[in-house]
Each structure stands twice: as structure tokens, then as C-alpha cells.
Write a protein that holds these residues in place. Structure first.
Motif, PDB file in Angstrom:
ATOM      1  N   GLY A 144       1.833   2.072 -16.729  1.00 26.41           N
ATOM      2  CA  GLY A 144       0.728   2.942 -17.313  1.00 26.41           C
ATOM      3  C   GLY A 144      -0.468   2.277 -16.361  1.00 26.41           C
ATOM      4  N   GLN A 145      -0.432   1.356 -15.572  1.00 26.03           N
ATOM      5  CA  GLN A 145      -1.574   0.943 -14.732  1.00 26.03           C
ATOM      6  C   GLN A 145      -1.409   1.165 -13.299  1.00 26.03           C
ATOM      7  N   LEU A 146      -2.508   1.496 -12.512  1.00 24.69           N
ATOM      8  CA  LEU A 146      -2.396   1.764 -10.968  1.00 24.69           C
ATOM      9  C   LEU A 146      -3.721   1.175 -10.467  1.00 24.69           C
ATOM     10  N   ALA A 147      -3.630   0.562  -9.371  1.00 26.74           N
ATOM     11  CA  ALA A 147      -4.676   0.106  -8.712  1.00 26.74           C
ATOM     12  C   ALA A 147      -4.966   1.006  -7.572  1.00 26.74           C
ATOM     13  N   VAL A 148      -6.187   1.197  -7.087  1.00 25.62           N
ATOM     14  CA  VAL A 148      -6.505   2.391  -6.090  1.00 25.62           C
ATOM     15  C   VAL A 148      -7.330   1.908  -5.176  1.00 25.62           C
ATOM     16  N   LEU A 149      -7.234   1.871  -4.131  1.00 26.09           N
ATOM     17  CA  LEU A 149      -8.426   1.655  -2.976  1.00 26.09           C
ATOM     18  C   LEU A 149      -8.676   3.198  -2.632  1.00 26.09           C
ATOM     19  N   PRO A 150     -10.008   3.385  -3.144  1.00 25.12           N
ATOM     20  CA  PRO A 150     -10.492   4.755  -3.096  1.00 25.12           C
ATOM     21  C   PRO A 150     -10.906   5.360  -2.028  1.00 25.12           C
ATOM     22  N   VAL A 179      -0.413  -0.655  -4.608  1.00 24.24           N
ATOM     23  CA  VAL A 179      -2.019  -0.187  -4.490  1.00 24.24           C
ATOM     24  C   VAL A 179      -1.832   1.177  -3.837  1.00 24.24           C
ATOM     25  N   ALA A 180      -2.359   2.113  -4.517  1.00 22.37           N
ATOM     26  CA  ALA A 180      -2.450   3.516  -3.790  1.00 22.37           C
ATOM     27  C   ALA A 180      -3.828   3.680  -3.059  1.00 22.37           C
ATOM     28  N   VAL A 181      -3.580   4.121  -1.755  1.00 24.34           N
ATOM     29  CA  VAL A 181      -4.804   4.352  -1.051  1.00 24.34           C
ATOM     30  C   VAL A 181      -5.056   5.998  -1.100  1.00 24.34           C
ATOM     31  N   ALA A 182      -5.977   6.283  -1.903  1.00 20.11           N
ATOM     32  CA  ALA A 182      -6.116   7.775  -2.207  1.00 20.11           C
ATOM     33  C   ALA A 182      -7.479   8.102  -2.995  1.00 20.11           C
ATOM     34  N   ASP A 183      -7.477   9.334  -3.325  1.00 23.33           N
ATOM     35  CA  ASP A 183      -8.758   9.856  -4.193  1.00 23.33           C
ATOM     36  C   ASP A 183      -8.299   9.352  -5.666  1.00 23.33           C
ATOM     37  N   PRO A 184      -8.858   8.668  -6.155  1.00 19.23           N
ATOM     38  CA  PRO A 184      -8.605   8.536  -7.804  1.00 19.23           C
ATOM     39  C   PRO A 184      -8.629   9.560  -8.585  1.00 19.23           C
ATOM     40  N   ALA A 203       0.770  -1.102  -0.014  1.00 18.65           N
ATOM     41  CA  ALA A 203       0.041  -0.051  -0.017  1.00 18.65           C
ATOM     42  C   ALA A 203       0.802   1.184  -0.115  1.00 18.65           C
ATOM     43  N   VAL A 204       0.441   2.375  -0.830  1.00 20.12           N
ATOM     44  CA  VAL A 204       1.073   3.601  -0.713  1.00 20.12           C
ATOM     45  C   VAL A 204       0.207   4.592  -0.684  1.00 20.12           C
ATOM     46  N   THR A 205       0.706   5.436   0.336  1.00 16.76           N
ATOM     47  CA  THR A 205      -0.177   6.757   0.597  1.00 16.76           C
ATOM     48  C   THR A 205       0.523   8.001   0.019  1.00 16.76           C
ATOM     49  N   PRO A 206      -0.214   8.753  -0.739  1.00 10.60           N
ATOM     50  CA  PRO A 206       0.334  10.254  -1.401  1.00 10.60           C
ATOM     51  C   PRO A 206       0.876  11.126  -0.499  1.00 10.60           C
ATOM     52  N   GLY A 207       0.191  11.310   0.866  1.00  7.13           N
ATOM     53  CA  GLY A 207       0.593  12.033   1.944  1.00  7.13           C
ATOM     54  C   GLY A 207      -0.423  13.360   1.412  1.00  7.13           C
TER      55      GLY A 207
END
Length: 346
Positions: free
Chosen positions: A81-87, A45-50, A18-22
Motif C-alpha cells: 500500500g506504499q510506493l516510493a517514486v522518483l518523480p 522505487v518507481a521512476v515515473a510521474d507520480p 528501480a522500476v520503470t512503467p514504460g
């Protein structure tokens, strides 16, 4: 100084991170979308606002496809070029370079959700982007840093360590005013910190018998008691007791010579007594290629070694180096966890 062995390229399994953008107005979202357009050997997997990530990718001219994270799918390396996001939704749209206290709760929510995902084994590690402590506190939320937030959420006593190729520095005290450091250095604190450092070097870095250099608190490590007695009355008894367990501890050493090449040769980590005793040396050696690692948690957590860089947000000028290292180290730690110790010297 020894380094963790990389599992890349040896047919190892793919860890899911999991990665958070801060801070949404900072460079964290930029770094994540740029990295997602490159080849990585982890399932990111980005945990963020898509919408935030999509807007930032468009601003940077990146052809990035964002899709919802599916925890039922087995982890495979994220295709470029692809990114999974937990919105998770922002409270207000974010403008690069412009802080908004209304989004402070969102920042902490991403951390909480990502942390909980590590605790329940959805993710094997957490990589955090830079937050802006000031705007979080301006929103009326008491916040001193990632380390303290994650420690409270996990119910753990953490130890902060930064690493760069050739050097690992752990801290006995972290974000503490210098005037309070002396009183904080107790036998109990040092026993706990050294214990966590030793354990995680064995279990998460695969080092069979870590060699740890311990800095003194005072100039010249107290000069035999003439410049302070903490080394004699507090530090030496702790080190003596822990050496009796077979641990390889050297010190207390004068901090001004603890980092010379002859001392560091063969060492696995240096324990500094306070923030600015050890970190200026490490950042001089490897700023932009360093990673912040939180030891003592039930989860693996690494972070970039820089701030939000508001003036660079929305541009492609921020350096990706520290995020790359943070992801690599988190992946290596995840692969090492549970595999048993092994000596890894370079």
C-alpha cells in the motif's frame, strides 16, 4: 535445467530496485500500482510521474500512498500500500489505451534516469515495464528497443536472454531481419556472446561451471555441410577454442532437438542464433511467467516478457506474473552479485 537460488526467506539483505512503467498509456502503470499493494521483499522505487501512478491507482480502486523517494534512507521491504517514486513529469496527461507521441521523450527519460541510478549505485537493479516502439519512432526518435538503448547509455555490448522456470534462452542476434542473420553470425560475434553468457551465469547467477547448449544456424545444424557450412567454418572453431578454456559447451546442435527434455537436463542455458529460433519455445513453456534479462551490461536489468496491452490499460485484468518474476530475478541477481559462484541445480 538449473535455476538461480532465491535469497528470500534466509535473512538476506533487501536490494533497492528501480522500476520503470514504460508506455504511460499501457498496462505498465497498472501493474506497478497493483504490485505495490502486495507484499514484496525488495525496496521498490518507481521512476515515473507520480500523478500518473496516483490516477491509475484511483481508477483501479486501490488505496495506495505515494511518497517521494529518499535515497538517504536505508533500503527496507516496501510495505503493502506504499510506493516510493522518483518523480519525472509527463509531457501530457496519459489516457489508458491512447498513445500520445508527445510522451515518448518522457518514456526514454525514465529509462535514462533509472539506468544512471544503477550506474551510480543508487539502485542495485533495473526492472523495466513494456514500451511501445512504434509511438517512440512516430515522435521522431530512433528507438529499436530497451536492450539497444541501455547498451548505448552504458557503453556496453549486451546479450539478450529470456528465462522461465526450467529454461534460459540467450540470443546471438536479437532484433534483426532473418535475411541478415547469416551474415551476422561471425567468429567474433559468437566468441563475444558466449563469453558474456558464460561470465554472467557465473557471476550473476552463481553457477560455478555453466553447461551451455549452442544451437546451429541451419536445419539439422547444416547436415555435415549439405545444408550450410556456417557450423563447420564458423561455429565449431569457436566452440573448440572456448572448450580449451575448460568451458562446458555442447553443440552446434540441431535446433529442432536442442529443446527436448533429454538435452535440457542439466543444462544451464541454450544459445539460439536468432530471435525466433529460441523464443517461441520459451514463450510456449512459460508465457506470463518469463523474464527478459540483459546480460553484458555493467548494471542488472530485467524486464517483463509482454507488450503494452493497450486494450487492458486502466483495468485490473493484466497478469502480474511476469512483473513479479522480473522483480524476483533482479533481486536474486543483485544478491548473488559479488557473493561468488555456487552450484544451484533443481
Amino acid at each position: 535445467m538449473s535455476q538461480p537460488t532465491s535469497a528470500s526467506g534466509r535473512g538476506a539483505r533487501t536490494p533497492r530496485l528501480a522500476v520503470t512503467p514504460g508506455e504511460p498509456a499501457g498496462i505498465g502503470p497498472d501493474l506497478i500500482v497493483r504490485l505495490a499493494c502486495q507484499e514484496v521483499d525488495v525496496h521498490l522505487v518507481a521512476v515515473a510521474d507520480p500523478d500518473l501512478l496516483a490516477e491509475r491507482a484511483e481508477r483501479l480502486g486501490l488505496g495506495l500512498a505515494i511518497h517521494a523517494f529518499d535515497p538517504e534512507q536505508p533500503p527496507t521491504p516496501s510495505p503493502p500500500g506504499q510506493l516510493a517514486v522518483l518523480p519525472l513529469a509527463l509531457a501530457q496527461p496519459a489516457t489508458p489505451g491512447r498513445l500520445d507521441p508527445r510522451n515518448a521523450a518522457y518514456v526514454l527519460n525514465t529509462l535514462a534516469v533509472a539506468c544512471d541510478g544503477c550506474l551510480n549505485r543508487t539502485f542495485e537493479a533495473l526492472v523495466t515495464g513494456p514500451v511501445h516502439k512504434g509511438v517512440i519512432n512516430e515522435a521522431g526518435i530512433l528507438f529499436t528497443g530497451h536492450t539497444e538503448f541501455l547498451a548505448e547509455r552504458c557503453g556496453a555490448d549486451p546479450v539478450m536472454m529470456l528465462a522461465t522456470p526450467g529454461l534460459r534462452v540467450a540470443l546471438a542476434t536479437t532484433h534483426l531481419p532473418l535475411a541478415k542473420v547469416g551474415a551476422a553470425i561471425t567468429r567474433e560475434l559468437l566468441t563475444r556472446v558466449i563469453g558474456i553468457l558464460h561470465r554472467d551465469l557465473v557471476e550473476r547467477f552463481g553457477i560455478e561451471r555453466p553447461r551451455i547448449l549452442v544451437c546451429g544456424l541451419n536445419p539439422h545444424a547444416g547436415e555435415g555441410g549439405h545444408l550450410g557450412r556456417e557450423e563447420i567454418e564458423i561455429m565449431e572453431p569457436v566452440l573448440r577454442d572456448l572448450r580449451a578454456l575448460g568451458w562446458n559447451l555442447i553443440g552446434p546442435l540441431p535446433a529442432d532437438t536442442a529443446f527436448v527434455p533429454e538435452r535440457l537436463a542439466g543444462a544451464d542455458a541454450v544459445l539460439a542464433m536468432y530471435h525466433d529460433q529460441g523464443l517461441p519455445v520459451l514463450k510456449h513453456l512459460g508465457f506470463g511467467q518469463a523474464v527478459n534479462i540483459t546480460l553484458g551490461l555493467p548494471i542488472i536489468r530485467t524486464s517483463v516478457d509482454h507488450g503494452t496491452a493497450l486494450d487492458l490499460a486502466g483495468t485490473d485484468r493484466a497478469d502480474l506474473g511476469s512483473l513479479r518474476v522480473a522483480i524476483r530475478v533482479a533481486a536474486d541477481m543483485a544478491r548473488s552479485a559479488g557473493s561468488g559462484p555456487r552450484e544451484t541445480r533443481t
